[in-house]
Design an enzyme around this catalytic site. Structure first.
Site, mmCIF file in Angstrom:
data_model
loop_
_atom_site.group_PDB
_atom_site.id
_atom_site.type_symbol
_atom_site.label_atom_id
_atom_site.label_comp_id
_atom_site.label_asym_id
_atom_site.label_seq_id
_atom_site.Cartn_x
_atom_site.Cartn_y
_atom_site.Cartn_z
ATOM 1 N N SER A 171 0.848 -1.192 0.000
ATOM 2 C CA SER A 171 0.000 0.000 0.000
ATOM 3 C C SER A 171 0.885 1.244 0.000
ATOM 4 O O SER A 171 1.697 1.404 -0.905
ATOM 5 C CB SER A 171 -0.946 -0.025 1.205
ATOM 6 O OG SER A 171 -1.846 1.054 1.161
ATOM 7 N N THR A 172 0.782 2.080 1.023
ATOM 8 C CA THR A 172 1.561 3.320 1.070
ATOM 9 C C THR A 172 3.059 3.025 0.981
ATOM 10 O O THR A 172 3.582 2.223 1.738
ATOM 11 C CB THR A 172 1.275 4.091 2.369
ATOM 12 O OG1 THR A 172 -0.131 4.237 2.516
ATOM 13 C CG2 THR A 172 1.930 5.461 2.348
ATOM 14 N N HIS A 198 -2.634 -0.894 -3.277
ATOM 15 C CA HIS A 198 -3.769 0.002 -3.033
ATOM 16 C C HIS A 198 -3.578 1.282 -3.833
ATOM 17 O O HIS A 198 -2.627 2.036 -3.605
ATOM 18 C CB HIS A 198 -3.871 0.359 -1.544
ATOM 19 C CG HIS A 198 -4.224 -0.793 -0.672
ATOM 20 N ND1 HIS A 198 -3.996 -0.800 0.680
ATOM 21 C CD2 HIS A 198 -4.811 -1.990 -0.945
ATOM 22 C CE1 HIS A 198 -4.423 -1.942 1.200
ATOM 23 N NE2 HIS A 198 -4.912 -2.686 0.230
ATOM 24 N N MET A 291 -0.196 0.915 5.348
ATOM 25 C CA MET A 291 -0.937 1.185 6.581
ATOM 26 C C MET A 291 -1.995 0.107 6.796
ATOM 27 O O MET A 291 -2.569 -0.413 5.849
ATOM 28 C CB MET A 291 -1.614 2.561 6.449
ATOM 29 C CG MET A 291 -2.357 3.025 7.678
ATOM 30 S SD MET A 291 -1.218 3.434 9.008
ATOM 31 C CE MET A 291 -2.370 3.991 10.267
ATOM 32 N N ASP A 294 -4.410 -5.063 5.955
ATOM 33 C CA ASP A 294 -4.868 -5.809 4.787
ATOM 34 C C ASP A 294 -3.792 -6.829 4.399
ATOM 35 O O ASP A 294 -2.611 -6.505 4.326
ATOM 36 C CB ASP A 294 -5.130 -4.851 3.618
ATOM 37 C CG ASP A 294 -5.812 -5.541 2.440
ATOM 38 O OD1 ASP A 294 -6.447 -6.580 2.659
ATOM 39 O OD2 ASP A 294 -5.705 -5.017 1.310
#
Length: 352
Positions: A171-172, A198, A291, A294
């Site tokens: 993600s991030t 993401h 973050m 998931d």
């Protein structure tokens, strides 16, 4: 608790005021200054020493990409880009991620977005998250030193017998981390590579194209119903879940829009859970910077299904340690390694 100090950079006076007003609604944020272009932003970063910078791309005198590149070399700090959703805007956003931007917010309707209020909460949340990001994990090398020169030797001799599949969740901080991993994989690696990053609709295609241009393996945005090939990485399209189905000895991609899982579509859990159902494959799963948690539920299913090895990114290289940390705490990880060693671990497990 001290407030997060933010510098807002945009060439539009209207957008500077709008962004400032939105961020100032959070009791945790203080906008300490604004700048009209990249040159002014670099000067103000040195004087104001902000915790986070919000940065537009298209600006006169010095654009956001050039400012970001110089900022990460001279005064590295968390940067959140404000991006348009045009094709060019998406390409610039992916470039910004490789230069070291922590995250981005897509403007709802172009350069001057009168409806920016639609992403107000996202902007506030991403600025707060960026303030806690591990900027030291971001290499200061420019993008050219992270890509083509890392293409690897031809793959090992094929000694294994069972079929393999690799799946990656991030993600991030993920676009830059994916570049570090995918550019180190040999082109004839004997497994398809499935990826959930993401990212909203409109940006994953540009990410795939950029990674494809830098990697020895093929990288593409996944398409519904396509047969998966070894030596190819498939990225879930923004706004869609990616699943893998097995039929008649081959694997196919399923791209669909069932409801988001824990706020995410694509969801790492959805991908991992679908791969856990494959019976004739050994699975290699990777969980990297991001973050939240998931991927952890999916990893649990993978481990329960058997024939699964799980690699987590080490805290010292993760821009945001949330997703790897959740997986490690759930005891579903086999090995924890820094980002630069993940590709070698994938190759080791695929080789068997």
């Amino acid at each position: 608790m001290s407030k997060v100090k933010v510098l807002v950079v945009d060439d539009s006076a209207f957008m500077r005021k709008l962004i400032t007003d939105f961020l100032s609604e959070s009791p945790q944020i203080e906008v300490v200054g604004t700048a009209r272009n990249g040159k002014e932003a670099l000067e103000k970063v040195s004087v104001l020493n902000p915790d986070v910078v919000t940065l537009d791309v298209e600006m006169p005198v010095m654009n956001g990409l050039e400012a970001l590149k110089q900022m990460m070399k001279k005064h590295p700090l968390p940067v959140v880009m404000l991006s348009s959703t045009t094709t060019e805007g998406a390409e610039n956003t992916i470039t910004a991620m490789q230069y070291g931007a922590i995250d981005f917010v897509a403007k709802p309707s172009g350069v001057i977005s009168l409806d920016l209020y639609k992403v107000k909460e996202e902007l506030i949340n991403k600025v707060l998250l960026a303030s806690r990001a591990n900027v030291r994990a971001i290499s200061r090398d420019d993008e050219g030193e992270m890509g083509a020169n890392q293409r690897i030797r031809t793959f090992y001799e094929q000694k294994h017998h069972r079929k393999k599949i690799v799946c990656i969740g991030t993600s991030t901080g993920g676009p830059r981390a994916l570049q570090q991993v995918l550019t180190k994989l040999p082109e004839n690696i004997a497994a398809p590579i499935m990826i959930v990053q993401h990212m909203p609709k409109g940006f994953t295609k540009s990410l795939a194209q950029r990674l494809d241009s830098l990697s020895a393996i093929a990288v593409k945005e996944a398409e519904d119903g396509e047969t998966l090939q070894n030596g190819t990485a498939y990225i879930a399209p923004g706004g869609f879940h990616l699943l893998v189905h097995e039929a008649k000895g081959s694997l196919t991609a399923c791209v669909e829009q069932s409801p988001p899982r824990n706020g995410h579509r694509p969801s790492v859990d959805v991908l991992f859970e679908s791969i856990s159902a494959l019976t004739d494959y050994e699975k290699i799963a990777v969980i990297m910077t991001g973050m939240g948690s998931d991927g952890t539920a999916g990893l649990r299913r993978l481990k329960e299904s058997g024939n699964a090895k799980v690699i987590a990114e080490d805290e010292k290289t993760a821009v945001v340690f949330g997703m790897p940390k959740a997986a490690i705490q759930a005891n579903v990880v086999d090995v924890v390694v820094p980002l630069e060693q993940i590709a070698d671990m994938i190759v080791k497990y695929v080789e068997g």
